[in-house]
Design a protein around this motif. Sequence first.
Motif, PDB file in Angstrom:
ATOM      1  N   GLY A 275       0.704  -1.193  -0.045  1.00 16.71           N
ATOM      2  CA  GLY A 275       0.036   0.176  -0.088  1.00 16.71           C
ATOM      3  C   GLY A 275       0.827   1.089  -0.034  1.00 16.71           C
ATOM      4  O   GLY A 275       0.462   2.218  -0.722  1.00 16.71           O
ATOM      5  N   ASP A 276       1.894   1.134   0.657  1.00 17.51           N
ATOM      6  CA  ASP A 276       2.874   2.459   0.797  1.00 17.51           C
ATOM      7  C   ASP A 276       3.510   2.694  -0.351  1.00 17.51           C
ATOM      8  O   ASP A 276       3.483   3.955  -0.823  1.00 17.51           O
ATOM      9  N   ALA A 277       4.067   1.457  -1.263  1.00 12.80           N
ATOM     10  CA  ALA A 277       4.596   1.777  -2.536  1.00 12.80           C
ATOM     11  C   ALA A 277       3.510   2.048  -3.458  1.00 12.80           C
ATOM     12  O   ALA A 277       4.161   2.982  -4.239  1.00 12.80           O
ATOM     13  N   ALA A 278       2.436   1.630  -3.431  1.00 12.01           N
ATOM     14  CA  ALA A 278       1.590   2.043  -4.689  1.00 12.01           C
ATOM     15  C   ALA A 278       1.225   3.469  -4.510  1.00 12.01           C
ATOM     16  O   ALA A 278       1.133   4.355  -5.338  1.00 12.01           O
ATOM     17  N   TYR A 279       0.922   3.825  -3.386  1.00 19.41           N
ATOM     18  CA  TYR A 279       0.670   5.336  -2.857  1.00 19.41           C
ATOM     19  C   TYR A 279       1.806   6.197  -3.139  1.00 19.41           C
ATOM     20  O   TYR A 279       1.554   7.311  -3.909  1.00 19.41           O
ATOM     21  N   ARG A 280       2.842   5.793  -3.003  1.00 16.45           N
ATOM     22  CA  ARG A 280       4.123   6.570  -3.279  1.00 16.45           C
ATOM     23  C   ARG A 280       4.283   6.886  -4.801  1.00 16.45           C
ATOM     24  O   ARG A 280       4.358   7.935  -5.245  1.00 16.45           O
ATOM     25  N   VAL A 281       4.104   5.686  -5.332  1.00  9.25           N
ATOM     26  CA  VAL A 281       4.120   5.605  -6.969  1.00  9.25           C
ATOM     27  C   VAL A 281       3.022   6.477  -7.781  1.00  9.25           C
ATOM     28  O   VAL A 281       3.297   7.223  -8.548  1.00  9.25           O
ATOM     29  N   SER A 282       1.631   6.473  -6.979  1.00  8.66           N
ATOM     30  CA  SER A 282       0.635   7.213  -7.441  1.00  8.66           C
ATOM     31  C   SER A 282       1.006   8.695  -7.410  1.00  8.66           C
ATOM     32  O   SER A 282       0.728   9.541  -8.052  1.00  8.66           O
ATOM     33  N   ARG A 283       1.488   9.241  -6.262  1.00 11.90           N
ATOM     34  CA  ARG A 283       1.834  10.581  -6.115  1.00 11.90           C
ATOM     35  C   ARG A 283       2.680  11.042  -7.029  1.00 11.90           C
ATOM     36  O   ARG A 283       2.838  12.242  -7.597  1.00 11.90           O
ATOM     37  N   ILE A 284       3.999  10.245  -7.217  1.00 15.98           N
ATOM     38  CA  ILE A 284       5.173  10.359  -8.125  1.00 15.98           C
ATOM     39  C   ILE A 284       4.504  10.465  -9.619  1.00 15.98           C
ATOM     40  O   ILE A 284       4.839  11.534 -10.473  1.00 15.98           O
ATOM     41  N   ALA A 285       3.458   9.605  -9.960  1.00 23.51           N
ATOM     42  CA  ALA A 285       2.817   9.603 -11.459  1.00 23.51           C
ATOM     43  C   ALA A 285       2.326  10.926 -11.416  1.00 23.51           C
ATOM     44  O   ALA A 285       2.241  11.252 -12.833  1.00 23.51           O
ATOM     45  N   LEU A 286       1.562  11.247 -10.425  1.00 26.45           N
ATOM     46  CA  LEU A 286       0.600  12.579 -10.588  1.00 26.45           C
ATOM     47  C   LEU A 286       1.763  13.631 -10.974  1.00 26.45           C
ATOM     48  O   LEU A 286       1.355  14.573 -11.696  1.00 26.45           O
ATOM     49  N   GLN A 287       2.855  13.786 -10.108  1.00 30.71           N
ATOM     50  CA  GLN A 287       3.647  14.874 -10.175  1.00 30.71           C
ATOM     51  C   GLN A 287       4.402  14.912 -11.542  1.00 30.71           C
ATOM     52  O   GLN A 287       4.513  16.049 -12.292  1.00 30.71           O
ATOM     53  N   VAL A 288       4.853  13.611 -12.041  1.00 30.60           N
ATOM     54  CA  VAL A 288       5.493  13.453 -13.381  1.00 30.60           C
ATOM     55  C   VAL A 288       4.471  14.084 -14.542  1.00 30.60           C
ATOM     56  O   VAL A 288       4.767  14.881 -15.410  1.00 30.60           O
ATOM     57  N   HIS A 289       3.227  13.730 -14.446  1.00 31.52           N
ATOM     58  CA  HIS A 289       2.019  14.074 -15.557  1.00 31.52           C
ATOM     59  C   HIS A 289       1.686  15.431 -15.315  1.00 31.52           C
ATOM     60  O   HIS A 289       1.192  15.891 -16.320  1.00 31.52           O
ATOM     61  N   GLY A 290       1.631  15.854 -14.302  1.00 31.58           N
ATOM     62  CA  GLY A 290       0.825  16.997 -13.902  1.00 31.58           C
ATOM     63  C   GLY A 290      -0.460  17.129 -13.686  1.00 31.58           C
ATOM     64  O   GLY A 290      -1.023  15.834 -13.669  1.00 31.58           O
ATOM     65  N   ALA A 291      -1.291  17.933 -13.700  1.00 28.01           N
ATOM     66  CA  ALA A 291      -2.408  18.128 -13.480  1.00 28.01           C
ATOM     67  C   ALA A 291      -3.334  16.919 -14.362  1.00 28.01           C
ATOM     68  O   ALA A 291      -4.471  16.644 -14.013  1.00 28.01           O
TER      69      ALA A 291
END
Length: 318
Positions: free
Chosen positions: A265-281
């Motif tokens: 869960g922690d790993a997936a949530y971290r990836v989700s936040r980074i993915a959102l940062q990489v893509h932008g809004a």
Amino acid sequence: MRFALDSSHTDFADSIDSLLAKSDMPAVIRSWNAGDTAPGVKVWQRLAETGVNGLLVDEAHDGLGADAIDLIVAVEQLGRHAVPGPVAETLAVAPTLLADAAPDRLSALAEGSLATVAAPPRVPFAVDADTADLVLVADGGRVSTGVAGERHDSVDRSRTLFSVTAGETLGDADTERAFDMGALATAAQLLGLGGTMLDISTEYAKQRKQFGKAIGSQQSIKHHLAGAAIALEMARPLLYGAALAVSTGSADARRDVSAAKVACGDAAYRVSRIALQVHGAIGYTMEHDLSLWLTKTRALLTAWGTPAEHRGRVMEAL
């Protein structure tokens, strides 16, 4: 302790991945979101033909009689493709409950029926009770059929929650083991979701250009994506270890399942936040496929036990 999968596991995972890759899952998910579950049910039927639905069903009831290791191999692939529907409930929780309480109902699961489960108070709602062929309520060691009531929306539009009331009593079952199986399957889903979000973000970073250069060439982007990859790979041994502990009946299985749920869960949530940062809004808009994985990740973080509950179980064991 050996954590590596053998060729039978990797071949099985590849076959599921190939099936789902040909199914246009973003379109299937969006149809499910809009209330049209028919394309998703067809995907589930194809999965049943490969034996996925009957993994934990005994051979005497038309299943494969497989173990928890085979389960997480399959469910990780379902997570990678964000398959809609009650994944953990159909593949892990319901077979565990019915094996004790009503084994005569197992054959239907192996053939492709969807099942959902509420296990109050920790799992107060049943997922997709309007689509599932069987609704169960597991409470205090007793298993009953369930009747769907009030509908509740989730952050994941493909994950509709329903209040349920107990109906016909089916029998007694090890509801704690069923809860652990739900947590284990959810951990595998989260690991799969994280893997796809990382792949999507890495590919986007190679293509998206600013000032004439791909953003992936920037060291800060590389470091973020590398950190996400490390988080996923550090969680994987805990998931494998938990599946092995469950399969062998280890006394530490409950602790190991909780550790896996927290780590994945922690790993997936971290990836989700980074993915959102990489893509932008744009990554969080419904028009972008990434949003389908982001919202499912957020919803599954608290499914089959919150992070706080599972951390508490690890602390108690230590």
